[in-house]
Design an enzyme around this catalytic site. Structure first.
Site, short mmCIF file in Angstrom:
data_model
loop_
_atom_site.label_atom_id
_atom_site.label_comp_id
_atom_site.label_asym_id
_atom_site.label_seq_id
_atom_site.Cartn_x
_atom_site.Cartn_y
_atom_site.Cartn_z
N SER A 1 26.64 40.20 -61.25
CA SER A 1 25.56 41.19 -61.32
C SER A 1 24.22 40.49 -61.45
O SER A 1 24.01 39.42 -60.89
CB SER A 1 25.83 42.15 -62.49
OG SER A 1 26.01 41.43 -63.70
N ASP B 1 14.52 39.70 -72.05
CA ASP B 1 14.44 41.13 -72.33
C ASP B 1 15.59 41.61 -73.21
O ASP B 1 15.88 42.79 -73.27
CB ASP B 1 14.45 41.92 -71.02
CG ASP B 1 15.64 41.55 -70.12
OD1 ASP B 1 16.51 40.78 -70.59
OD2 ASP B 1 15.69 42.01 -68.98
N HIS C 1 18.75 39.28 -70.13
CA HIS C 1 18.66 38.24 -69.10
C HIS C 1 18.10 36.95 -69.70
O HIS C 1 17.29 36.98 -70.62
CB HIS C 1 17.79 38.71 -67.93
CG HIS C 1 18.37 39.91 -67.24
ND1 HIS C 1 17.91 41.17 -67.48
CD2 HIS C 1 19.37 40.01 -66.32
CE1 HIS C 1 18.60 42.03 -66.74
NE2 HIS C 1 19.50 41.36 -66.04
#
Length: 231
Positions: free
Chosen positions: A14, A179, A182
């Site tokens: 992802s 964040d 990530h």
């Protein structure tokens, strides 16, 4: 396809994979280390979960491909671990289904060739205080991490325990994430370090550790810049 042929390392996952070349990410670190030794191919899809990954396995990794990857590094689970949205929408995948999806991914990749090696990256921890766009719990990520590593043990695959590895850094909550989810440059360094540790310690024939792979066109050339002592 360009030549000469090199080992092909595919990063499949992802956003952790899609963004792995940003902010001096872990994919970029591997690409630099394996320069002139292996080709790093990115197949990262932001927002995807393991359910979506299973749906396209045959397209991303066709069994009849002329050349199969030497290594596939897989990361799914961060989106699966998100809290479910009302009405069943969103990327959440229940833990039992996630486990089965990862099992199906592992079995498919193992079937590509006798020389295709697989490494799963488990779900890393998160800094809940930094996350603003979704609802992801630190403890839930632990459960999905353990499920991923359980599949690795079951199928005889290599696994990187990102959940515990990231938390070895005392200030991981503030230095490893952009964040809350990530990776920063520091976080990516830790991911790359753990992957390289697996590659160094794996008893694979042939070895895929960068020190064991030949460097393409490493012979001396008369066209190299002339050093002063050679004039």
């Amino acid at each position: 396809m360009v030549g000469p042929a090199r080992p092909q390392f595919v990063l499949f996952g992802s956003s952790i994979v899609q963004f792995s070349f940003k902010e001096e990410g872990w994919g970029a670190i591997l690409a630099e280390i394996y320069s002139r030794k292996a080709d790093i191919v990115v197949r990262g899809y932001s927002g995807w979960n393991s359910r979506r990954a299973v749906q396209v396995l045959d397209q991303v990794f066709p069994k009849d491909a002329a050349v199969q990857p030497s290594l596939v590094i897989v990361y799914f689970g961060g989106n699966d671990a998100l809290d479910p949205y009302p009405g069943g929408f969103g990327p959440h995948v229940p833990l039992p289904e996630y486990t089965e999806n990862m099992r199906r991914i592992g079995l498919h990749l193992k079937s590509l060739s006798e020389k295709t090696r697989v490494i799963f990256l488990s779900v890393p921890p998160v800094n809940e205080e930094m996350i603003v766009e979704c609802d992801k719990k630190h403890e839930t990520c632990r459960l999905y991490s353990e499920a991923c590593l359980g599949v690795c043990r079951e199928l005889g695959l290599k696994g990187v325990d990102l959940w515990n590895a990231i938390q070895q850094k005392p200030d991981w909550m503030t230095t490893c994430f952009l964040d809350g989810t990530h990776f920063t440059k520091e976080g990516s360094k830790m991911v790359a370090k753990e992957i390289l540790k697996v590659l160094r310690e794996a008893e694979w024939e042939p070895s895929l550790h960068w020190k064991e792979l030949p460097t393409e066109f490493d012979e001396d050339s008369p066209y190299y810049p002339v050093r002063p002592e050679m004039v």
